[in-house]
Design a protein around this motif. Structure first.
Motif, PDB file in Angstrom:
ATOM      1  N   ALA A   1       0.824  -1.210   0.000  1.00  0.00           N
ATOM      2  CA  ALA A   1       0.000   0.000   0.000  1.00  0.00           C
ATOM      3  C   ALA A   1       0.862   1.266   0.000  1.00  0.00           C
ATOM      4  O   ALA A   1       0.583   2.221  -0.736  1.00  0.00           O
ATOM      5  CB  ALA A   1      -0.933  -0.008   1.204  1.00  0.00           C
ATOM      6  N   VAL A   2       1.911   1.283   0.811  1.00  0.00           N
ATOM      7  CA  VAL A   2       2.787   2.459   0.848  1.00  0.00           C
ATOM      8  C   VAL A   2       3.461   2.660  -0.511  1.00  0.00           C
ATOM      9  O   VAL A   2       3.611   3.793  -0.990  1.00  0.00           O
ATOM     10  CB  VAL A   2       3.838   2.313   1.965  1.00  0.00           C
ATOM     11  CG1 VAL A   2       4.851   3.454   1.906  1.00  0.00           C
ATOM     12  CG2 VAL A   2       3.167   2.299   3.332  1.00  0.00           C
ATOM     13  N   GLY A   3       3.856   1.557  -1.146  1.00  0.00           N
ATOM     14  CA  GLY A   3       4.450   1.666  -2.473  1.00  0.00           C
ATOM     15  C   GLY A   3       3.489   2.262  -3.487  1.00  0.00           C
ATOM     16  O   GLY A   3       3.890   3.047  -4.358  1.00  0.00           O
ATOM     17  N   LEU A   4       2.211   1.911  -3.381  1.00  0.00           N
ATOM     18  CA  LEU A   4       1.212   2.498  -4.282  1.00  0.00           C
ATOM     19  C   LEU A   4       1.033   3.994  -4.019  1.00  0.00           C
ATOM     20  O   LEU A   4       0.859   4.779  -4.956  1.00  0.00           O
ATOM     21  CB  LEU A   4      -0.123   1.778  -4.119  1.00  0.00           C
ATOM     22  CG  LEU A   4      -0.391   0.585  -5.041  1.00  0.00           C
ATOM     23  CD1 LEU A   4      -1.752  -0.011  -4.737  1.00  0.00           C
ATOM     24  CD2 LEU A   4      -0.302   0.989  -6.511  1.00  0.00           C
ATOM     25  N   VAL A   5       1.052   4.382  -2.753  1.00  0.00           N
ATOM     26  CA  VAL A   5       0.977   5.815  -2.431  1.00  0.00           C
ATOM     27  C   VAL A   5       2.161   6.548  -3.044  1.00  0.00           C
ATOM     28  O   VAL A   5       2.017   7.643  -3.610  1.00  0.00           O
ATOM     29  CB  VAL A   5       0.936   6.024  -0.905  1.00  0.00           C
ATOM     30  CG1 VAL A   5       1.026   7.510  -0.562  1.00  0.00           C
ATOM     31  CG2 VAL A   5      -0.341   5.432  -0.318  1.00  0.00           C
ATOM     32  N   LEU A   6       3.344   5.948  -2.945  1.00  0.00           N
ATOM     33  CA  LEU A   6       4.530   6.551  -3.552  1.00  0.00           C
ATOM     34  C   LEU A   6       4.396   6.608  -5.067  1.00  0.00           C
ATOM     35  O   LEU A   6       4.721   7.623  -5.693  1.00  0.00           O
ATOM     36  CB  LEU A   6       5.769   5.744  -3.149  1.00  0.00           C
ATOM     37  CG  LEU A   6       7.098   6.134  -3.806  1.00  0.00           C
ATOM     38  CD1 LEU A   6       7.442   7.593  -3.528  1.00  0.00           C
ATOM     39  CD2 LEU A   6       8.216   5.218  -3.321  1.00  0.00           C
ATOM     40  N   ALA A   7       3.907   5.518  -5.669  1.00  0.00           N
ATOM     41  CA  ALA A   7       3.737   5.500  -7.124  1.00  0.00           C
ATOM     42  C   ALA A   7       2.749   6.564  -7.585  1.00  0.00           C
ATOM     43  O   ALA A   7       2.898   7.139  -8.666  1.00  0.00           O
ATOM     44  CB  ALA A   7       3.267   4.115  -7.575  1.00  0.00           C
ATOM     45  N   GLY A   8       1.741   6.823  -6.772  1.00  0.00           N
ATOM     46  CA  GLY A   8       0.761   7.850  -7.110  1.00  0.00           C
ATOM     47  C   GLY A   8       1.168   9.245  -6.704  1.00  0.00           C
ATOM     48  O   GLY A   8       0.388  10.192  -6.865  1.00  0.00           O
ATOM     49  N   ARG A   9       2.382   9.378  -6.156  1.00  0.00           N
ATOM     50  CA  ARG A   9       2.919  10.671  -5.719  1.00  0.00           C
ATOM     51  C   ARG A   9       1.980  11.370  -4.738  1.00  0.00           C
ATOM     52  O   ARG A   9       1.848  12.592  -4.743  1.00  0.00           O
ATOM     53  CB  ARG A   9       3.189  11.577  -6.919  1.00  0.00           C
ATOM     54  CG  ARG A   9       4.095  10.974  -7.980  1.00  0.00           C
ATOM     55  CD  ARG A   9       4.396  11.978  -9.085  1.00  0.00           C
ATOM     56  NE  ARG A   9       5.122  11.359 -10.179  1.00  0.00           N
ATOM     57  CZ  ARG A   9       4.552  10.909 -11.296  1.00  0.00           C
ATOM     58  NH1 ARG A   9       3.243  11.003 -11.447  1.00  0.00           N
ATOM     59  NH2 ARG A   9       5.270  10.363 -12.255  1.00  0.00           N
ATOM     60  N   GLY A  10       1.304  10.554  -3.913  1.00  0.00           N
ATOM     61  CA  GLY A  10       0.438  11.115  -2.889  1.00  0.00           C
ATOM     62  C   GLY A  10      -0.921  11.551  -3.376  1.00  0.00           C
ATOM     63  O   GLY A  10      -1.701  12.118  -2.593  1.00  0.00           O
ATOM     64  N   GLN A  11      -1.257  11.291  -4.638  1.00  0.00           N
ATOM     65  CA  GLN A  11      -2.560  11.702  -5.164  1.00  0.00           C
ATOM     66  C   GLN A  11      -3.681  10.939  -4.458  1.00  0.00           C
ATOM     67  O   GLN A  11      -3.540   9.768  -4.110  1.00  0.00           O
ATOM     68  CB  GLN A  11      -2.621  11.454  -6.666  1.00  0.00           C
ATOM     69  CG  GLN A  11      -1.651  12.303  -7.472  1.00  0.00           C
ATOM     70  CD  GLN A  11      -1.628  11.935  -8.938  1.00  0.00           C
ATOM     71  OE1 GLN A  11      -2.579  11.344  -9.446  1.00  0.00           O
ATOM     72  NE2 GLN A  11      -0.543  12.264  -9.623  1.00  0.00           N
ATOM     73  N   LEU A  12      -4.795  11.615  -4.276  1.00  0.00           N
ATOM     74  CA  LEU A  12      -5.893  11.061  -3.496  1.00  0.00           C
ATOM     75  C   LEU A  12      -6.421   9.765  -4.099  1.00  0.00           C
ATOM     76  O   LEU A  12      -6.695   8.798  -3.373  1.00  0.00           O
ATOM     77  CB  LEU A  12      -7.017  12.098  -3.388  1.00  0.00           C
ATOM     78  CG  LEU A  12      -8.231  11.694  -2.548  1.00  0.00           C
ATOM     79  CD1 LEU A  12      -7.820  11.394  -1.115  1.00  0.00           C
ATOM     80  CD2 LEU A  12      -9.289  12.798  -2.585  1.00  0.00           C
ATOM     81  N   ARG A  13      -6.580   9.712  -5.418  1.00  0.00           N
ATOM     82  CA  ARG A  13      -7.126   8.509  -6.046  1.00  0.00           C
ATOM     83  C   ARG A  13      -6.224   7.301  -5.793  1.00  0.00           C
ATOM     84  O   ARG A  13      -6.695   6.215  -5.458  1.00  0.00           O
ATOM     85  CB  ARG A  13      -7.298   8.735  -7.549  1.00  0.00           C
ATOM     86  CG  ARG A  13      -7.854   7.521  -8.282  1.00  0.00           C
ATOM     87  CD  ARG A  13      -7.960   7.744  -9.774  1.00  0.00           C
ATOM     88  NE  ARG A  13      -9.003   8.700 -10.103  1.00  0.00           N
ATOM     89  CZ  ARG A  13      -8.798   9.861 -10.726  1.00  0.00           C
ATOM     90  NH1 ARG A  13      -7.571  10.215 -11.052  1.00  0.00           N
ATOM     91  NH2 ARG A  13      -9.790  10.666 -11.004  1.00  0.00           N
ATOM     92  N   TRP A  14      -4.930   7.487  -5.932  1.00  0.00           N
ATOM     93  CA  TRP A  14      -3.990   6.387  -5.699  1.00  0.00           C
ATOM     94  C   TRP A  14      -3.962   6.001  -4.219  1.00  0.00           C
ATOM     95  O   TRP A  14      -3.898   4.811  -3.883  1.00  0.00           O
ATOM     96  CB  TRP A  14      -2.591   6.789  -6.163  1.00  0.00           C
ATOM     97  CG  TRP A  14      -2.402   6.771  -7.638  1.00  0.00           C
ATOM     98  CD1 TRP A  14      -2.878   7.677  -8.538  1.00  0.00           C
ATOM     99  CD2 TRP A  14      -1.688   5.795  -8.406  1.00  0.00           C
ATOM    100  NE1 TRP A  14      -2.504   7.335  -9.813  1.00  0.00           N
ATOM    101  CE2 TRP A  14      -1.766   6.193  -9.766  1.00  0.00           C
ATOM    102  CE3 TRP A  14      -0.978   4.645  -8.079  1.00  0.00           C
ATOM    103  CZ2 TRP A  14      -1.166   5.462 -10.790  1.00  0.00           C
ATOM    104  CZ3 TRP A  14      -0.372   3.915  -9.102  1.00  0.00           C
ATOM    105  CH2 TRP A  14      -0.471   4.316 -10.438  1.00  0.00           C
ATOM    106  N   SER A  15      -4.020   6.978  -3.342  1.00  0.00           N
ATOM    107  CA  SER A  15      -3.947   6.689  -1.906  1.00  0.00           C
ATOM    108  C   SER A  15      -5.181   5.935  -1.433  1.00  0.00           C
ATOM    109  O   SER A  15      -5.079   4.973  -0.657  1.00  0.00           O
ATOM    110  CB  SER A  15      -3.791   7.999  -1.123  1.00  0.00           C
ATOM    111  OG  SER A  15      -2.619   8.688  -1.526  1.00  0.00           O
ATOM    112  N   ARG A  16      -6.349   6.359  -1.889  1.00  0.00           N
ATOM    113  CA  ARG A  16      -7.571   5.637  -1.525  1.00  0.00           C
ATOM    114  C   ARG A  16      -7.532   4.204  -2.034  1.00  0.00           C
ATOM    115  O   ARG A  16      -7.905   3.260  -1.317  1.00  0.00           O
ATOM    116  CB  ARG A  16      -8.787   6.364  -2.095  1.00  0.00           C
ATOM    117  CG  ARG A  16      -9.180   7.630  -1.352  1.00  0.00           C
ATOM    118  CD  ARG A  16     -10.358   8.295  -2.045  1.00  0.00           C
ATOM    119  NE  ARG A  16     -10.855   9.435  -1.282  1.00  0.00           N
ATOM    120  CZ  ARG A  16     -11.796  10.263  -1.726  1.00  0.00           C
ATOM    121  NH1 ARG A  16     -12.346  10.065  -2.919  1.00  0.00           N
ATOM    122  NH2 ARG A  16     -12.197  11.275  -0.985  1.00  0.00           N
ATOM    123  N   SER A  17      -7.087   4.034  -3.260  1.00  0.00           N
ATOM    124  CA  SER A  17      -7.007   2.690  -3.833  1.00  0.00           C
ATOM    125  C   SER A  17      -6.006   1.828  -3.073  1.00  0.00           C
ATOM    126  O   SER A  17      -6.215   0.622  -2.899  1.00  0.00           O
ATOM    127  CB  SER A  17      -6.615   2.777  -5.313  1.00  0.00           C
ATOM    128  OG  SER A  17      -7.579   3.508  -6.047  1.00  0.00           O
TER     129      SER A  17
END
Length: 333
Positions: free
Chosen positions: A60-76
């Motif tokens: 999950a943390v890696g996905l947040v990093l991949a999304g650069r902190g964007q809300l859509r990526w963080s929620r997912s």
């Protein structure tokens, strides 16, 4: 940070492989033989479960990093983590074992991760107006700094994890691998939260990663039961480094008095929050016992506690994020 997406996805994929290894190789080592009461497991018996759950959190943390902190990526990322834990419990009931099962779980997990990332990227491409520039927004910086804090506290938990005997070589290998991955995620998320990736910040990130890796090794080298001091020192160094990396540098230099306060919080906060979350789980909220029952595993001996230390680490990391996820100078006034 342009490299945040490929780096984040690569680290998430590595966490998937760690999770698959934990399910098929580490978990069978913790399964007691026989249902007799004298053979019931004791404290820290299901250490493999905690390493797996921390690997899921790393995904999950890696996905947040991949999304650069964007809300859509963080929620997912949060949704994926919750669903993955549920899937883990169901898979644990089946007791998969062997190289074939490891490969199948790793490939399947990476496929799910890739499908989610591709979907998010496609939706992002369809809404170009929602895309940010090179520098993350204030909200995205707070999200990335918070993710770094969570990974930092989980590093302490992974580095200090124990078993009833603490003699299994797989325990040390799994703990070192999980903690090392979390270190890289913490440093990477903190660097991505910076307003600009300067040479000084990159050099600091490399030095912090090396120092934290050495700290993880030192924690594992200390005998069980005496790891509190090195764990506290590791947390202070790693979380203070996260703030130096992620927070603003007005005039090109850190505001050291702010980081001194952050260092004090990093020194005292993780241990205090871990205790504050562990005690209720030991005596009031049998969350660990519930997961043990759902997975079809033998219950912990009544004289001991079935503590889910990975959940304690997650909650403590979120608490530290409330204190330290203030990258902009205006957030700290």
């Amino acid at each position: 940070m342009r490299t945040a997406r490929p780096v984040g996805l690569l680290l998430s994929a590595a966490a998937v492989v760690l999770w698959a290894f934990g399910v098929t190789v580490l978990q069978p080592l913790t399964e007691p033989i026989g249902p007799w009461s004298e053979r019931l497991p004791g404290n820290n018996a299901y250490w493999a479960r905690d390493l797996r759950f921390m690997a899921i959190m790393a995904v999950a943390v890696g996905l947040v990093l991949a999304g650069r902190g964007q809300l859509r990526w963080s929620r997912s990322a949060v949704l994926l983590g919750g669903c993955w834990v549920a899937a883990d419990v169901a898979i644990d009931r089946v007791d998969p074992i062997g190289v074939r099962a490891t490969v199948l779980l790793a490939v399947g997990g990476c496929a799910v991760l890739g499908a989610l990332a591709a979907t998010l990227w496609w939706r992002e491409r369809r809404a170009p107006s929602a895309q940010g520039g090179e520098a993350p927004s204030a909200a995205e910086r707070r999200t990335l700094t918070g993710a770094a804090c969570v990974a930092g506290v989980l590093t302490l938990v992974a580095a200090g994890i124990e078993s009833p005997t603490d003699r299994e070589p797989e325990l040390h290998q799994g703990a070192l691998a999980t903690a090392a991955l979390l270190v890289v995620l913490a440093v990477g998320a903190a660097l991505a939260a910076a307003p600009a990736r300067t040479r000084a910040r990159v050099g600091l990130a490399a030095g912090l990663a090396v120092a934290a890796m050495v700290g993880v090794g030192l924690v594992r080298a200390v005998a069980p039961g005496t790891r509190l001091l090195p764990e506290t020192a590791l947390g202070a160094v790693l979380l203070t480094g996260v703030t130096v990396l992620a927070w603003d540098w007005p005039g090109g230099r850190p505001i050291w008095r702010h980081h001194a306060l952050a260092a004090l919080a990093a020194l005292l906060g993780p241990v205090a929050f871990l205790l504050a979350t562990a005690i209720p789980m030991m005596f009031l909220l049998p969350i660990g016992a519930t997961f043990t029952e759902l997975a079809g595993n033998s219950p912990i001996n009544a004289a001991d506690s079935d503590l889910l230390v990975s959940l304690c680490g997650l909650l403590s990391g979120l608490a530290m994020a409330l204190l330290l996820a203030r990258p902009a100078v205006t957030d700290r006034r």
